[in-house]
Design a protein around this motif. Structure first.
Motif, PDB file in Angstrom:
ATOM      1  N   GLU A   8       0.815  -1.220   0.000  1.00  0.00           N
ATOM      2  CA  GLU A   8       0.000   0.000   0.000  1.00  0.00           C
ATOM      3  C   GLU A   8       0.848   1.270   0.000  1.00  0.00           C
ATOM      4  O   GLU A   8       0.336   2.362  -0.249  1.00  0.00           O
ATOM      5  N   SER A  10       4.038   1.221  -1.641  1.00  0.00           N
ATOM      6  CA  SER A  10       5.043   1.099  -2.701  1.00  0.00           C
ATOM      7  C   SER A  10       4.864   2.145  -3.791  1.00  0.00           C
ATOM      8  O   SER A  10       5.849   2.617  -4.379  1.00  0.00           O
ATOM      9  N   ASP A  11       3.605   2.527  -4.094  1.00  0.00           N
ATOM     10  CA  ASP A  11       3.379   3.513  -5.154  1.00  0.00           C
ATOM     11  C   ASP A  11       3.893   4.897  -4.773  1.00  0.00           C
ATOM     12  O   ASP A  11       4.121   5.745  -5.647  1.00  0.00           O
ATOM     13  N   LEU A  12       4.071   5.142  -3.472  1.00  0.00           N
ATOM     14  CA  LEU A  12       4.548   6.442  -3.015  1.00  0.00           C
ATOM     15  C   LEU A  12       6.073   6.529  -2.982  1.00  0.00           C
ATOM     16  O   LEU A  12       6.623   7.623  -2.893  1.00  0.00           O
ATOM     17  N   ARG A  14       9.608   6.590  -4.448  1.00  0.00           N
ATOM     18  CA  ARG A  14      10.248   6.894  -5.731  1.00  0.00           C
ATOM     19  C   ARG A  14      11.585   6.163  -5.889  1.00  0.00           C
ATOM     20  O   ARG A  14      11.954   5.779  -6.987  1.00  0.00           O
TER      21      ARG A  14
END
Length: 316
Positions: A8, A10-12, A14
């Motif tokens: 949850e 991982s998309d944040l 970079r």
């Protein structure tokens, strides 16, 4: 290392980098409130800190784009003339019509008060903000060098440095339309705090032609690229020396190394600035040649024109 980060989150994230027991994580906290950003940082520190071999976790949370462009001036190592270049670039940008402010983020070794001739001028506070000081060259300045006694050592750990940087960047800059941030050398706490609290619009990287300086400069470039900070370009400082007595030219730090590195790294090459006694003496006297019409001043005007074009392109 990435496997330790919950799906949850991982998309944040970079980038994740691990070196010498230190894990450096750059994550996007744009649009988050303070408590949500703090919670994100705690979770990343906890999850990655549990990985075997990790001794320290550094988390840089990227903020939303600031209201005015922020151009950071960085280098991989000290002694490459970054602060002198920043001061001259600032006054040259002012000469081109920008309303410029300089943040002296080299907390441990502030030199902008000397370079921009505001020594002894302590900034006043209004409300919760420091009011930037006007220099004689039409550039506003805020520096730790204005807040501590001359010669006094600043022995602060990371959190204190981050708080000091925030007070400088978030000061009252009046009608300033562009901030230049003179970063300390390297890729440490100040750089991470900058990425966390104030997303730069671009980065100018300074190096000498020397191989060792170029190796270190690539580390600074790598950090900015990880954080998705556009690289305005690479400047080769101390590029050649003309003897004032005999007129013979020499290259004590090598020749053309930064230009070649820019080509290899697919970066714009902004130009060269020579190793000249006149630049050093005038800048140290609080009269940066970038503000004038001398031959040496034109080097900085040429650099400023390219930075100005970058800033204007970002606004269009």
């Amino acid at each position: 290392m990435r496997q330790a980060i919950p799906a949850e989150l991982s998309d944040l994230v970079r980038s994740v980098k691990f070196d010498g027991g230190v894990a450096t994580i750059i994550a996007d906290a744009g649009g988050m409130g303070r408590s949500a950003a703090a919670q994100l940082q705690r979770e990343l520190e906890q999850d990655v800190g549990a990985v075997e071999g990790v001794e320290e976790v550094r988390v840089a949370l990227m903020a939303d784009k600031p209201s005015r462009p922020i151009i950071v001036v960085g280098s991989g190592k000290g002694g490459v003339g970054k602060s002198t270049l920043t001061a001259n670039l600032a006054v040259a940008l002012a000469k081109l019509g920008h309303k410029v402010g300089v943040v002296d983020a080299d907390i441990y070794g502030p030199s902008q008060p000397t370079l921009l001739d505001v020594q002894g001028e302590r900034p006043r506070a209004e409300g919760q903000k420091l009011v930037a000081t006007d220099s004689p060259h039409g550039v506003k300045v805020l520096s730790m060098g204005q807040l501590v006694e001359p010669g006094r050592a600043i022995a602060w750990r990371g959190p204190m440095v981050g708080n000091a940087l925030s007070q400088l960047v978030d000061g009252d800059w009046g009608d300033t339309d562009l901030l230049l941030v003179d970063l300390p050398p390297g890729t440490g706490d100040v750089q991470l705090s900058m990425l966390k609290n104030n997303k730069p619009s671009g980065a100018v990287v300074v190096s000498t032609p020397q191989d060792l300086a170029l190796i270190d400069a690539t580390r600074a470039i790598d950090l900015f690229r990880q954080a998705k900070v556009p690289i305005v370009g690479l400047v080769e400082n101390m590029a050649g020396y003309l003897c004032p007595h005999c007129g013979e030219a020499s290259d004590p730090f090598g020749q053309g190394g930064a230009r070649k590195a820019a080509e290899e790294l697919d970066l714009p090459f902004l130009g060269q600035v020579p190793l000249a006694m006149e630049i050093r003496a005038a800048s140290d006297a609080g009269d940066p040649p970038g503000a004038g019409d001398s031959e040496h001043g034109q080097h900085f005007v040429a650099l400023a024109a390219q930075v100005s074009a970058f800033v204007k392109a970002g606004k269009s």
